[in-house]
Design a protein around this motif. Structure first.
Motif, PDB file in Angstrom:
ATOM      1  N   ASP A 268       0.826  -1.210   0.000  1.00  0.00           N
ATOM      2  CA  ASP A 268       0.000   0.000   0.000  1.00  0.00           C
ATOM      3  C   ASP A 268       0.861   1.262   0.000  1.00  0.00           C
ATOM      4  O   ASP A 268       0.506   2.273  -0.611  1.00  0.00           O
ATOM      5  CB  ASP A 268      -0.949   0.006   1.205  1.00  0.00           C
ATOM      6  N   TYR A 269       1.981   1.204   0.665  1.00  0.00           N
ATOM      7  CA  TYR A 269       2.868   2.372   0.729  1.00  0.00           C
ATOM      8  C   TYR A 269       3.469   2.675  -0.646  1.00  0.00           C
ATOM      9  O   TYR A 269       3.486   3.819  -1.097  1.00  0.00           O
ATOM     10  CB  TYR A 269       3.975   2.134   1.751  1.00  0.00           C
ATOM     11  N   MET A 270       3.968   1.649  -1.303  1.00  0.00           N
ATOM     12  CA  MET A 270       4.589   1.843  -2.610  1.00  0.00           C
ATOM     13  C   MET A 270       3.572   2.363  -3.633  1.00  0.00           C
ATOM     14  O   MET A 270       3.892   3.226  -4.465  1.00  0.00           O
ATOM     15  CB  MET A 270       5.194   0.529  -3.097  1.00  0.00           C
ATOM     16  N   LYS A 271       2.342   1.868  -3.562  1.00  0.00           N
ATOM     17  CA  LYS A 271       1.329   2.275  -4.525  1.00  0.00           C
ATOM     18  C   LYS A 271       0.930   3.736  -4.336  1.00  0.00           C
ATOM     19  O   LYS A 271       0.657   4.445  -5.306  1.00  0.00           O
ATOM     20  CB  LYS A 271       0.109   1.380  -4.403  1.00  0.00           C
TER      21      LYS A 271
ATOM     22  N   LEU B 288      11.041  -1.464  -9.785  1.00  0.00           N
ATOM     23  CA  LEU B 288      11.163  -0.007  -9.895  1.00  0.00           C
ATOM     24  C   LEU B 288      12.077   0.557  -8.812  1.00  0.00           C
ATOM     25  O   LEU B 288      12.897   1.445  -9.078  1.00  0.00           O
ATOM     26  CB  LEU B 288       9.770   0.638  -9.792  1.00  0.00           C
ATOM     27  N   LEU B 289      11.933   0.036  -7.602  1.00  0.00           N
ATOM     28  CA  LEU B 289      12.781   0.508  -6.507  1.00  0.00           C
ATOM     29  C   LEU B 289      14.239   0.148  -6.761  1.00  0.00           C
ATOM     30  O   LEU B 289      15.145   0.980  -6.550  1.00  0.00           O
ATOM     31  CB  LEU B 289      12.307  -0.088  -5.176  1.00  0.00           C
ATOM     32  N   LEU B 290      14.495  -1.063  -7.215  1.00  0.00           N
ATOM     33  CA  LEU B 290      15.868  -1.470  -7.526  1.00  0.00           C
ATOM     34  C   LEU B 290      16.476  -0.552  -8.593  1.00  0.00           C
ATOM     35  O   LEU B 290      17.637  -0.130  -8.484  1.00  0.00           O
ATOM     36  CB  LEU B 290      15.898  -2.919  -8.006  1.00  0.00           C
ATOM     37  N   THR B 291      15.689  -0.234  -9.597  1.00  0.00           N
ATOM     38  CA  THR B 291      16.177   0.643 -10.664  1.00  0.00           C
ATOM     39  C   THR B 291      16.535   2.019 -10.118  1.00  0.00           C
ATOM     40  O   THR B 291      17.591   2.583 -10.452  1.00  0.00           O
ATOM     41  CB  THR B 291      15.120   0.782 -11.774  1.00  0.00           C
ATOM     42  N   ARG B 292      15.653   2.558  -9.275  1.00  0.00           N
ATOM     43  CA  ARG B 292      15.902   3.889  -8.712  1.00  0.00           C
ATOM     44  C   ARG B 292      17.110   3.879  -7.781  1.00  0.00           C
ATOM     45  O   ARG B 292      17.944   4.801  -7.804  1.00  0.00           O
ATOM     46  CB  ARG B 292      14.667   4.376  -7.958  1.00  0.00           C
ATOM     47  N   LEU B 293      17.239   2.854  -6.976  1.00  0.00           N
ATOM     48  CA  LEU B 293      18.393   2.757  -6.074  1.00  0.00           C
ATOM     49  C   LEU B 293      19.694   2.673  -6.872  1.00  0.00           C
ATOM     50  O   LEU B 293      20.689   3.339  -6.548  1.00  0.00           O
ATOM     51  CB  LEU B 293      18.250   1.533  -5.170  1.00  0.00           C
ATOM     52  N   LYS B 294      19.682   1.858  -7.916  1.00  0.00           N
ATOM     53  CA  LYS B 294      20.887   1.704  -8.738  1.00  0.00           C
ATOM     54  C   LYS B 294      21.262   3.029  -9.404  1.00  0.00           C
ATOM     55  O   LYS B 294      22.445   3.397  -9.452  1.00  0.00           O
ATOM     56  CB  LYS B 294      20.675   0.617  -9.789  1.00  0.00           C
TER      57      LYS B 294
END
Length: 458
Positions: free
Chosen positions: A175-178, A218-224
């Protein structure tokens, strides 16, 4: 310098100001309800907080200013003398910080010998942890060293608070990510994982993304993207902006980190998205630099997922739902800190109750420490608490004191139970009636007990 300002100076200023504002009231005698026995309601019950004497602290090297100042602030405020044993890795800075403390004491007309600094090699540290002149000991460090410290302290039977680091996990609910997206949470995760090059006992080492796998990617992409832009170096004498500096430990520590990463890479399923190796800085070739590292799809039971990394390595896991996320988070020998991100506070509280750790931040990272709550872990992260009300009172003798509310009513020994006992039968009837009058659930039996008390008192 930014990391030091936040992790060293800010938290120390917070501790000083909080204790100055709240410390006196915390150490005032604490009024307690007193006995449940209605026949004893003439008694006041209090706990008084008195200095133990001399308290010691064996502290780690990762935050040399705050780890030294914290025990001194709490120890001196609670009326104790304080002995700090610093790490041999930070002797010079510790001596400087101690000179500042002694200067402050002198200005306040307090004997500067009230605080003392000890620095020695580990082989000689028993002189501190087993010193019979200490009344309390706080230890911040590793589990192998803790076993030696606690064993020596047991010889003199002094209480020990033990803080041993952690393997902190962040659970991000679907719910947080959405609702919030990835940008804000990515910034929080990076600060939590790479501040002080990851040399932080409550640093983020594991991130668990629950629910939608697309959000995980998406989070992995942004972190990278953000990690790839990190600048390594020293901002003391280097003109460019620096995101992460060198580590205290190198050599064998780097061998260990690289070995763990090589082991999971050999399994084939793991993605090492950034870093994974030590870094030879062109301007500082002797510096202990390790590349900021991002790892995905780890086996939760792998060595790097189970051991405290204490370095710039962030591992990200996927969980199908919140329940599996908690299962991964609790799958650790450590239990120091953690975080839960959700837009549903009711769910956040429910998950917090199931989170096997000593400290939890909801929708934030490690702010339980700044909030001056009692700080400490469970399982392999140690036991006992320092900080907050409990930590301040823990440096005191909690003296239990009872006294009469009025000079006109006090305890006296009824003749029927006065030595020598004249009639065992009447004495037994008296004490049985006393228990009924005080504790029976039936009002009739209580009244009957009071009548029998009066009847058999002499």
């Amino acid at each position: 310098m930014i990391d030091a300002s936040m992790g060293e100076i800010m938290v120390t200023l917070e501790k000083i100001n909080w204790i100055l504002k709240h410390g006196d009231s915390i150490l005032e005698p604490s009024k307690r309800p007193g006995p449940a026995n209605m026949l004893m309601k003439y008694k006041n019950a209090q706990v008084w907080y008195e200095p133990l004497g001399v308290v010691g602290a064996v502290v780690s090297w990762n935050y040399p200013f705050h780890n030294l100042m914290g025990p001194i602030i709490a120890g001196v405020f609670s009326g104790n003398g304080v002995v700090i044993k610093c790490s041999e890795r930070v002797r010079w800075s510790s001596e400087f910080f101690m000179s500042v403390v002694k200067g402050a004491l002198k200005i306040c007309d307090i004997d500067e010998d009230l605080v003392q600094l000890v620095c020695c090699w580990g082989k000689d540290a028993d002189a501190v942890s087993g010193n019979p002149r200490l009344d309390h000991l706080t230890f911040i460090g590793s589990r192998p060293v803790a076993k030696k410290v606690v064993k020596k302290a047991s010889d003199i039977l002094i209480p020990v608070v033990v803080e041993l680091g952690g393997k902190d996990a962040v659970i991000i609910c679907d719910d947080y990510m959405k609702q919030k997206g990835v940008d804000s949470i990515a910034s929080t995760l990076l600060r939590g994982a790479f501040q002080s090059a990851g040399q932080n006992c409550i640093g983020i080492e594991r991130v668990i993304v629950c629910g939608d796998r697309n959000n995980y990617e998406l989070l992995l992409t942004r972190l990278k993207e953000k990690i790839d832009m990190f600048h390594l170096g020293s901002d003391i004498d280097q003109g460019e902006e620096i995101d992460m500096g060198a580590m205290i430990m190198g050599g064998a520590k780097f061998d260990e980190l690289e070995g763990w990463i090589s082991d999971v890479e050999a399994q084939g399923k793991v993605r090492v998205l950034c870093g994974g190796k030590r870094y030879v800085h062109p301007n500082y070739p002797q510096g202990h630099y390790f590349q900021p590292t991002l790892i995905a799809d780890l086996d939760p039971n792998s060595a790097i997922a189970q051991n405290e990394v204490f370095g710039p390595i962030l591992s990200v896991f996927y969980a199908a739902d919140d329940e599996q996320g908690l299962e991964i988070a609790n799958n650790s020998e450590f239990g120091l800190g953690g975080a839960i991100f959700t837009t549903n506070m009711k769910k956040g509280f429910e998950m917090t109750r199931s989170f096997r750790t000593g400290n939890v931040a909801i929708n934030d990272f490690a702010t339980f420490y700044v909030c001056q709550l009692p700080f400490g872990g469970i399982k392999g992260s140690g036991y006992g608490k320092f900080g907050g009300e409990e930590g301040l009172r823990g440096l005191c003798n909690e003296k239990s004191v009872c006294f009469d509310k009025s000079q006109f009513i006090s305890t006296s020994i009824p003749g029927v139970i006065d030595y020598p006992i004249k009639s065992g039968k009447r004495a037994w009837t008296f004490v049985s009636s006393m228990n009924k009058a005080a504790y029976d659930y039936s009002l009739f039996e209580r009244v009957k007990g009071i009548y029998n008390l009066a009847k058999n008192a002499n």
